[in-house]
Design a protein around this motif. Structure first.
Motif, short mmCIF file in Angstrom:
data_model
loop_
_atom_site.label_atom_id
_atom_site.label_comp_id
_atom_site.label_asym_id
_atom_site.label_seq_id
_atom_site.Cartn_x
_atom_site.Cartn_y
_atom_site.Cartn_z
N ASN A 200 55.20 56.95 47.28
CA ASN A 200 53.78 57.72 47.43
C ASN A 200 53.72 58.80 46.29
O ASN A 200 54.74 58.99 45.65
N GLY A 201 52.50 59.20 46.18
CA GLY A 201 52.24 60.32 45.31
C GLY A 201 50.62 60.26 44.96
O GLY A 201 50.05 61.47 45.18
N PRO A 202 50.03 59.50 44.67
CA PRO A 202 48.63 59.53 44.34
C PRO A 202 47.76 59.51 45.78
O PRO A 202 48.41 59.31 46.78
N GLN A 203 46.55 59.94 45.41
CA GLN A 203 45.74 60.01 46.71
C GLN A 203 44.81 58.94 46.66
O GLN A 203 44.31 58.40 45.78
N ARG B 253 38.30 70.01 43.43
CA ARG B 253 39.14 69.48 42.20
C ARG B 253 38.16 69.57 40.90
O ARG B 253 37.11 69.69 40.68
N LYS B 254 39.16 70.33 39.99
CA LYS B 254 38.61 70.98 38.56
C LYS B 254 39.31 69.99 37.88
O LYS B 254 40.34 69.70 37.70
N PHE B 255 38.48 69.46 36.65
CA PHE B 255 38.71 68.77 35.53
C PHE B 255 38.08 68.72 34.51
O PHE B 255 36.66 68.69 34.81
N ASP B 256 38.39 68.37 33.36
CA ASP B 256 37.72 68.09 32.09
C ASP B 256 37.78 66.99 31.61
O ASP B 256 36.93 66.49 30.40
N TYR B 257 38.47 66.05 31.99
CA TYR B 257 38.45 64.78 31.74
C TYR B 257 38.89 63.75 32.88
O TYR B 257 39.46 64.30 33.76
N VAL B 258 38.42 62.45 32.85
CA VAL B 258 39.11 61.44 33.78
C VAL B 258 39.35 60.35 33.06
O VAL B 258 38.37 59.77 32.43
N ILE B 259 40.55 59.67 33.07
CA ILE B 259 40.94 58.50 32.42
C ILE B 259 40.82 57.30 33.46
O ILE B 259 41.29 57.73 34.48
N ASN B 260 40.76 56.16 32.97
CA ASN B 260 40.96 55.13 33.79
C ASN B 260 42.25 54.96 34.45
O ASN B 260 43.36 55.40 33.84
N TRP B 261 42.48 54.48 35.54
CA TRP B 261 43.57 54.57 36.49
C TRP B 261 44.65 53.66 35.78
O TRP B 261 45.71 54.10 35.91
N GLU B 262 44.42 52.77 35.10
CA GLU B 262 45.50 51.86 34.57
C GLU B 262 46.48 52.94 33.66
O GLU B 262 47.69 52.47 33.59
N THR B 263 45.77 53.84 32.78
CA THR B 263 46.45 54.60 32.14
C THR B 263 47.61 55.38 32.93
O THR B 263 48.90 55.43 32.48
N PHE B 264 47.25 56.07 33.96
CA PHE B 264 48.19 56.60 35.02
C PHE B 264 49.41 55.66 35.48
O PHE B 264 50.60 56.09 35.50
N LEU B 265 49.19 54.55 35.88
CA LEU B 265 50.02 53.44 36.21
C LEU B 265 50.94 53.00 35.05
O LEU B 265 52.21 52.71 35.35
N ARG C 134 53.31 51.76 41.13
CA ARG C 134 53.02 50.45 41.37
C ARG C 134 53.67 49.95 42.49
O ARG C 134 53.11 48.74 43.07
N GLU C 135 54.54 50.51 43.14
CA GLU C 135 55.39 49.91 44.01
C GLU C 135 55.03 50.80 45.35
O GLU C 135 54.54 51.54 45.43
N TYR D 168 49.39 61.80 50.47
CA TYR D 168 50.08 60.93 49.27
C TYR D 168 50.20 59.68 49.88
O TYR D 168 50.77 59.18 50.98
N THR D 169 49.72 58.67 49.06
CA THR D 169 49.65 57.36 49.26
C THR D 169 50.34 56.26 48.28
O THR D 169 50.46 56.93 47.09
N PRO D 170 50.58 55.20 48.64
CA PRO D 170 51.07 54.07 47.42
C PRO D 170 49.90 54.06 46.27
O PRO D 170 48.37 54.17 46.63
N GLY D 171 50.18 53.87 45.16
CA GLY D 171 49.22 53.76 43.86
C GLY D 171 48.44 52.51 44.03
O GLY D 171 47.26 52.62 43.66
N PRO D 172 48.54 51.32 44.51
CA PRO D 172 47.85 49.96 44.54
C PRO D 172 46.88 50.29 45.90
O PRO D 172 46.31 49.22 45.87
N LEU D 173 47.02 51.29 46.62
CA LEU D 173 46.42 51.02 47.91
C LEU D 173 44.87 50.73 47.94
O LEU D 173 44.08 50.04 48.29
N ALA D 174 44.15 51.81 46.92
CA ALA D 174 42.70 51.74 46.88
C ALA D 174 42.32 50.47 46.25
O ALA D 174 41.28 49.87 47.03
#
Length: 789
Positions: A215-218, A191-203, A210-211, A75-81
């Motif tokens: 931690n939470g995202p990978q 990882r199994k998924f039927d859709y992938v949405i742009n990262w900005e929507t998650f934020l 954003r902080e 688990y890492t910070p959201g802005p890290l990537a």
């Protein structure tokens, strides 16, 4: 020469039908088990290994150093990537990813719920999931972009081509544009998924991400070719020092790298170091495959050498007419290879018949890869190895006969040969007993974690996602639902109780060491949380609508209180994310992750579920069906744009232990087969022993020996061998299984009764195996066996 081998082997099989059947059946079962395990291990090693950029793909993990401890995880910070891509020249592409979640999509009159994820613009460039429509470089370029699977495209638009460029409504609040269609995710992807949405929507949906302190995202990186990975890992170790201002001498986060294709099998940490994961199960079942094959080979050795007296004259005559020992060795190993080949052919016929059941147990879609050359090379190698191993000792032993002794009729088994055969039986049962003990321990641990007291009542608890108007009208939903029959209580939570994992260091309290940045797990909940969950309060009270001040109130678990160290915590100040408030209660610790990990310090705050979260509904025992009908009616009235979906708490909890459940079922099956194959060998030896001692039995019966005393005489040797095997196997099994249990913070103790039950079971099985043939010999008329005397 080869033709003569075939003839002699076939004649031997025909003359000794029972022994040949036992030999071939034992070897075929051993080969079947080994092939199934080989296919499973191969499938496990293929997971996430199909990406073309695999050698450059890496996952980032954190090591958190605090209070003399080292915690680690992915688990890492959201802005890290994005920040690593911008500032580190070695990083060619980077993306964050969240976690799979079910979202509702709408096109025209069609409304469906699909499981998917969120990722950055580089996702399809890095991970080479085949695209059927659209381009990898533009698939997730803007905040309104979405990529969908072939299945999802067919569900909504008919085909991938028709889906491209179309609009699809997400969660009834935002229109997204289909910019790519990818092939359905293969089984070889973790990882199994039927859709992938742009990262900005998650934020946008998760502002906390954003902080830098949360931690939470990978985070995944694709490094440029030629990058010195160890040097790069050393370079990024202190990367967060520039961004996470909560760090100090008492709390420090270091980053590490792991190759993406390795994460599936190697994902467990201990003291900050990677210590294993599913690879342990791969190793475990590989060892089991070797054990079972060894047991089958030992059967072959024992039965072949035991019946060697039947072929003594053949060997003597061959030596007299000039046969060299090397030629005899080749002959007997050739015979063994032919018998093993027959067993392999039988196993290849059985495996496809057992694969459907095997796939159901392992939750996989394994097929027999008959078109892959490597598979056939593996089969050939396995056949040669098994044939050579099982035939080597009989070949060496039979070819060593003295032709003079043989032709004089004075051949006797030496003590070394008999001792070796007994040693093989002991070794065989050591392996079988270890498997039985291991199976019992695994089953007991799985039963323990599935029935453990979690600190809350997971029975009669239902999760309903709060989405669309249901989140906005939650209070109305709760008021109406509580008037319905079968519903006992309702609360809400940002995550379900088995998936609380959002960490933060943004907590302040009186007396806190200014250099400390202790991490807490946090979640927002609704009124009546502990009451609905049946969590015991140690001090204070639950969140309640009767207290307006609860908007700035906090509830701690006991683990959090130990860190904050207030003697009388209720009413004491606590600042969370710079929001000042007070502690209103302390609840007993409850498990919100698997029992592999200790209970982390947890802070609950009051919060509204806007766009995410779940309603937790407690139903009355025996009235779940009635309650669900009422809940569906209310949800359709208040939230018509979303299908009614729900999950049972106990089923969600069971998902945490999918691997253990598979291991338990496979262990039970393979342990049974190992014991069965061992018993086939015992049966063969019992048949041979009874045949060899027919005259002795006849004489003893004539002299007045009872059936019971004769049975005891013939069975005593087997009981002694089983007892020796139990004495050897017990400490080995204890050490092995105790080491396996170390992965669990909460675990069973390996009780003495497990060894007692295993010993009794082994002796009983052995007695039942040999008893039929022994009793048959005992009941035979002694006149027939002594006729020639």
């Amino acid at each position: 020469m080869i033709k003569s081998y075939f003839k002699i082997t076939w004649r031997t099989i025909r003359r000794n039908k029972a022994f040949s059947f036992i030999n071939i059946l034992g070897l075929a079962l051993g080969m079947t088990c080994s092939l199934l395990i080989l296919l499973w291990v191969t499938d496990e090693r293929k997971v996430d290994a199909f990406h073309e950029n695999g050698p450059q793909l890496y996952s980032v993990f954190e090591r958190q150093y605090h209070d003399g401890q080292i915690d680690a995880g992915f688990y890492t910070p959201g802005p890290l990537a994005e920040e690593m891509k911008l500032t580190l020249p070695e990083v060619q592409y980077a993306t964050g990813m969240a976690w799979s979640e079910a979202s509702t999509f709408e096109v025209g009159e069609k409304i469906l719920k699909e499981n998917g994820d969120y990722a950055g613009a580089d996702f399809f460039i890095m991970f080479t999931y085949p695209l059927l429509a659209g381009q990898a470089t533009t698939a997730l370029k803007s905040p309104v972009d979405i990529a969908i699977s072939r299945k999802m495209a067919a569900d909504f638009f008919g085909s991938p081509e028709q889906a491209l460029g179309k609009s699809i409504r997400y969660q009834s609040r935002k229109d997204l544009k289909v910019t790519a269609v990818f092939e359905n995710i293969p089984e070889s992807s973790s990882r199994k998924f039927d859709y992938v949405i742009n990262w900005e929507t998650f934020l946008q949906n998760n502002g906390w991400a954003r902080e830098w302190g949360n931690n939470g995202p990978q985070t995944y990186l694709m490094l440029r070719q030629g990058t010195d990975v160890p040097a790069f890992e050393a370079k990024i170790k202190s990367f967060l020092d520039l961004y996470n201002k909560d760090q100090n001498d008492n709390f420090r986060i270091k980053l590490g790298l792991q190759k993406y294709s390795d994460v599936y099998l190697h994902s467990n940490f201990k003291n900050g170091e990677l210590t294993g994961g599913r690879i342990q199960y791969v190793i475990l079942f590989s060892i089991i495959a070797v054990f079972i094959l060894l047991i089958a080979c030992i059967n072959f050795m024992n039965l072949t050498t035991a019946r060697s007296i039947k072929r003594a004259k053949e060997i003597g005559i061959r030596k007299v007419v000039g046969a060299f020992r090397s030629a005899l060795i080749r002959q007997f190993i050739g015979e063994a290879l032919l018998i093993v080949s027959g067993a392999v052919i039988l196993a290849l016929l059985v495996v496809p018949l057992t694969l459907p059941v095997f796939n159901e147990i392992t939750r996989k879609q394994i097929t027999l890869p008959i078109q892959e050359p490597t598979f056939w090379f593996s089969i050939l190698g396995l056949t040669i190895l098994t044939g050579t191993l099982s035939g080597s000792y009989p070949a060496l032993y039979l070819s060593s006969f003295n032709p003079v002794s043989v032709l004089k009729g004075s051949l006797k088994f030496g003590s070394s040969a008999i001792g070796f055969r007994k040693g093989l039986v002991v070794f065989q049962f050591v392996l079988s007993i270890m498997l039985i003990i291991g199976t019992i321990v695994i089953t007991e641990q799985v039963n323990y974690v599935q029935s453990a007291n979690l600190g809350y009542d997971r029975e009669n608890l239902i999760y309903i996602p709060l989405e669309g108007d249901l989140a906005k009208k939650y209070t109305l939903f709760k008021d109406q639902a509580l008037t319905m029959p079968g519903i006992q209580g309702i609360t809400s939570m940002t995550q379900t109780p088995t998936s609380i994992n959002n960490g933060t260091g943004g907590v302040e309290w009186e007396g806190k060491d200014p250099t400390s940045a202790q991490q807490f797990v946090q979640a927002a909940v609704g009124f009546d949380f502990t009451k609905t969950m049946h969590i015991e309060m140690v001090q204070g009270r639950d969140f309640s609508k009767d207290f307006e001040s609860d908007s700035t109130g906090y509830i701690l678990n006991e683990a959090a209180l130990k860190i904050i160290n207030y003697k009388d915590p209720v009413g004491m100040p606590l600042t969370f994310w710079q929001k000042k408030g007070t502690i209103i209660g302390v609840m007993k610790d409850f498990h919100f992750n698997s029992l592999h990990t200790a209970i982390n310090p947890l802070i609950l705050r009051r919060g509204e579920m806007i766009g995410y979260g779940a309603a937790l509904v407690r139903t009355e025992p025996g009235k779940t069906k009635e309650a669900l009908a009422s809940l569906e009616k209310i949800c359709k009235e208040l939230n018509p744009q979303f299908p009614f979906t729900y999950e049972f708490s106990d089923e969600e909890y069971q998902k945490l232990y999918k691997s253990e459940q598979v291991v338990s079922k496979l262990s039970n099956s393979f342990a049974f087969l190992a014991v069965f194959i061992s018993c086939l060998g015992l049966l063969g030896l019992a048949m041979f022993t009874a045949e060899q001692r027919l005259k002795e039995i006849g004489i003893r019966k004539v002299l007045g020996a009872s059936i019971v005393s004769l049975f005891s005489l013939l069975s005593k040797e087997i009981m002694i061998l089983i007892t020796i095997a139990l004495v050897i196997a017990s400490p080995l099994a204890y050490f092995t299984m105790n080491n396996w249990l170390k992965d669990y913070v909460y675990r069973i103790d390996i009780a003495w009764w497990i060894f007692a039950v295993t010993g009794g079971l082994a002796i009983l099985i052995a007695l039942l195996t040999v008893s039929f043939q022994t009793i048959k010999a005992l009941l035979a008329n002694p006149v027939k066996s002594l006729r020639s005397e």
